[in-house]
Scaffold this active site. Structure first.
Site: not given
Length: 387
Positions: A68, A185
């Site tokens: 991320e 995810e």
């Protein structure tokens, strides 16, 4: 798969004192923009120790460069594309040097998808230099959203994944066609999901729909958030008993093969019927498995298909519950429960005559195996099947 800290050695200059980096709808760039290049010394020491001291074990399957941190889609940190790309090449070189044979695969970027950032990174690292591309998606929104239960069965909301998945697939097929695409995810709703939604029967609607949708758009891996933890775990964090989606994952693995079939759905203007088709797992007779989801809360749906007729019975696995927010899951009206020793119940189908009606109850989902139909698409992925 092991994730490596891609921020080591970089710095966060920060913002002027008057800039508030907390509780902002749109976080100022200075709050999360890291600068400088990656320091590989820590990763190199870990890799070297692993290769030398643990050589009697297999090498890692894959190594991921950060989590991320991709451009404006980064959460607590973001790195500009040219810097990330150049450091990724150093990361890849280090992996190849440490494991000349049985080399672990490389993974990037495990972040919310950003088309421009991704294209720029891939153009710098080179065509097909990345083994696996991963991205994150929580398209139901925040776990605290009071509208979350209605979103789970809203076809407009579920279709959001289609648009993004198509964009990811298109970008990768153009920029790096041999790179695998994974959903790195997702748990439906971010901030740990919501009890009674992402850990309950209703969660199966978004979860199974996303499995079917991503397979349709050439995704080859899917990482569910989580096995244990939060309100979106496949197992209850307190008791370790399976939540409904645990059984949904088992069913997918049981009957949905890796070959995806093109499928069209007709006569459903409200889009309350969601349908996907794969060649049946481990079948060699041209069998097809349908995944069917009825989002309608009052109406049953009669499903007809155009696969070749056969004398073999249909194998039907219908999943229902007492309520959408219940953790109880019934397969063909039988409650699924794990044994005291942790053993899983057998997932048995109901056998139906091929001439009988295929009925999907309101707000239910089903896997239907069309055994022995010898459907050509299981040999040729470009043929089509219609429902």
């Amino acid at each position: 798969i092991f994730g490596v800290n891609a921020l080591h050695g970089r710095t966060l200059p920060g913002c002027e004192k008057e800039v508030n980096c907390r509780f902002q709808r749109h976080t100022p760039e200075c709050c999360t923009k890291w600068i400088g290049h990656w320091n590989a010394s820590n990763a190199a020491a870990l890799f070297r120790y692993t290769a030398e001291k643990l050589s009697h074990y297999a090498s890692p399957y894959a190594l991921e460069f950060g989590n991320e941190i991709g451009g404006s889609s980064g959460i607590q940190a973001h790195i500009e594309a040219p810097i990330y790309a150049n450091d990724f090449m150093s990361f890849k070189e280090l992996i190849t040097k440490t494991w000349p044979s049985h080399t672990p695969k490389t993974v990037l970027a495990d972040t919310a998808f950003n088309t421009n950032w991704t294209k720029e990174v891939l153009s710098i690292v080179g065509r097909d230099a990345v083994d696996i591309f991963t991205w994150h998606m929580y398209y139901l929104g925040a776990g605290v959203d009071p509208k979350l239960p209605s979103k789970v069965v809203d076809p407009v909301v579920l279709d959001r994944l289609s648009r993004d998945a198509e964009g990811v697939s298109s970008t990768l097929r153009t920029s790096s066609p041999s790179t695998q695409i994974w959903m790195g995810e997702t748990g439906g709703a971010y901030n740990s999901g919501h009890p009674g939604v992402t850990d309950a029967f209703m969660s199966g609607f978004w979860y199974l729909d996303s499995l079917g949708m991503l397979a349709k758009y050439q995704h080859q891996g899917y990482c569910r958030q989580t096995l244990i933890g939060g309100n979106y775990g496949l197992l209850d964090a307190s008791t370790l008993t399976p939540n409904p989606d645990f059984y949904n994952a088992l069913m997918w693995q049981k009957v949905m093969g890796s070959k995806v079939l093109n499928l069209t759905v007709g006569n459903s203007p409200s889009k309350k019927l969601r349908a996907y088709a794969h060649c049946t797992r481990d079948a060699h007779d041209g069998s097809v498995t349908l995944l069917l989801l009825n989002l309608d809360d009052t109406e049953s749906i009669a499903v007809q298909h155009n696969a070749q007729s056969t004398e073999a019975d249909r194998e039907e696995y219908h999943f229902t519950s007492e309520a959408l927010d219940s953790k109880k899951l019934f397969l063909n009206s039988v409650l699924l429960t794990a044994g005291m020793d942790g053993s899983m119940p057998e997932l048995r189908p109901t056998h139906r005559s091929p001439s009988s009606a295929l009925i999907l109850a309101p707000q239910s989902y089903a896997f239907v195996v069309l055994r022995g139909v010898k459907y050509p698409a299981c040999l040729d992925p470009f043929d089509e099947i219609a429902v």
